[in-house]
Design an enzyme around this catalytic site. Structure first.
Site, PDB file in Angstrom:
ATOM      1  N   ASP A 158       0.842  -1.198   0.000  1.00  0.00           N
ATOM      2  CA  ASP A 158       0.000   0.000   0.000  1.00  0.00           C
ATOM      3  C   ASP A 158       0.875   1.246   0.000  1.00  0.00           C
ATOM      4  O   ASP A 158       1.968   1.254   0.577  1.00  0.00           O
ATOM      5  CB  ASP A 158      -0.921   0.021   1.226  1.00  0.00           C
ATOM      6  CG  ASP A 158      -0.166   0.142   2.531  1.00  0.00           C
ATOM      7  OD1 ASP A 158      -0.147   1.249   3.106  1.00  0.00           O
ATOM      8  OD2 ASP A 158       0.422  -0.857   2.990  1.00  0.00           O
ATOM      9  N   SER A 159       0.416   2.287  -0.680  1.00  0.00           N
ATOM     10  CA  SER A 159       1.066   3.593  -0.692  1.00  0.00           C
ATOM     11  C   SER A 159       2.525   3.465  -1.137  1.00  0.00           C
ATOM     12  O   SER A 159       2.799   2.990  -2.229  1.00  0.00           O
ATOM     13  CB  SER A 159       0.949   4.227   0.693  1.00  0.00           C
ATOM     14  OG  SER A 159       1.358   5.570   0.678  1.00  0.00           O
TER      15      SER A 159
END
Length: 315
Positions: free
Chosen positions: A155-156
């Protein structure tokens, strides 16, 4: 949830975060004085927003220069494949402990063991430390599983590192993962895409100031992910929101992936904050996201080696 709007709860969480956590973060520069307490606060928030599911088991790993944690959620009884999870945190924060609940849920949904990597963080360890750790972890896992039975997720900033691994492996002719699952991935560290998108003010957490400071701690020469046509990239699932700071990054990354000829699916969620999948106790849609990721993983693990087909990303 309607097709046009997210749940009232999700919108409320994003809006409240924008006026509380987001405002506080905007006035707390990323430096030697703020980093330690910020890392602790992020870990505590993640542990509260995503506690491990009951009956989850964990096993620490520290061998061959690889540090991390095996996480097996309830009913994670498949042994034919594995997930390598690369946590977010803007390259400067995040930990295997903070992401234990996320790994627990992804493990439960996919029925696979998840190895969460404890990669080196900036600014103590700037680029290329984190990508090197991700590459080493993937190679370490290939001694235990065929490459096409390894799903890489993140994620991210972790999504950026996961996609970077795939691009670099393709460029070097190294084996590719069986699939990628990217939640709210960053794609352009210069922030040109995110700034041009103009939706930073609607994100519950991030802003240009925060992102720029974190990236500067990671690298003095920001770069973006630019796969080229003909690269043998793994089938990829990308989830992002239409109201998050890096939403346009995710959309552009999906377009670039598709333009290589690789299979890529993009789902744009309405009214969500950045990396909402990491807060399942707060955002109900995150549970749907895990189920969707599990279906994608199941589909592409059934085709080894992976089948590369063109598919236009669609919201």
């Amino acid at each position: 949830m309607s097709a046009e709007r997210g749940s009232l709860r999700a919108r409320t969480v994003r809006q409240v975060s924008a006026f509380t956590v987001g405002q506080l973060a905007a006035f707390a520069p990323v430096n030697a004085y703020t980093l330690a307490p910020s890392r602790l606060l992020i870990e505590q928030a993640l542990r509260a927003g995503a506690p491990p599911l009951r009956a989850t088991t964990t096993e620490p790993v520290d061998e061959d220069g690889i540090r991390g944690e095996w996480v097996r959620g309830p009913r994670a009884d498949r042994t034919d494949a594995v997930v390598l999870y690369i946590h977010g945190g803007g390259f400067v924060a995040g930990s295997v402990l903070g992401y234990r609940g996320v790994a627990s849920r992804l493990s439960t949904a996919t029925k696979l063991a998840v190895f969460t990597l404890d990669y080196r963080l900036a600014p103590e360890h700037p680029f290329p430390a984190a990508p090197a750790d991700v590459a080493a972890a993937f190679e370490w896992l290939t001694r235990r599983y065929p490459a096409d039975r390894i799903v890489v997720a993140g994620d991210s900033a972790g999504g950026f590192l996961a996609a970077h691994l795939a691009v670099e492996n393709a460029r070097a002719g190294h084996p590719e993962p069986g699939a990628l699952v990217l939640f709210s991935p960053m794609a352009d560290l210069s922030l040109a895409i995110a700034i041009g998108n103009g939706k930073g003010r609607r994100d519950g957490l991030l802003s240009t100031q925060i992102a720029r400071q974190a990236i500067a701690a990671f690298t003095a020469e920001p770069f973006d992910l630019r796969p080229v046509r003909g690269m043998r990239l793994p089938p990829t699932l990308i989830h992002a929101s239409d109201t998050e700071y890096f939403g346009a990054d995710a959309t552009e990354l999906a377009r670039r992936w598709h333009d290589t000829g690789a299979h890529c699916e993009l789902r744009v969620w309405p009214d969500q904050m950045h990396a909402f999948q990491t807060l399942p106790m707060v955002v109900p849609e995150s549970r749907t996201a895990y189920r969707a990721a599990a279906r994608f993983v199941a589909t592409h693990l059934e085709t080894a080696p992976a089948v590369f087909t063109q598919k236009v990303p669609a919201s």
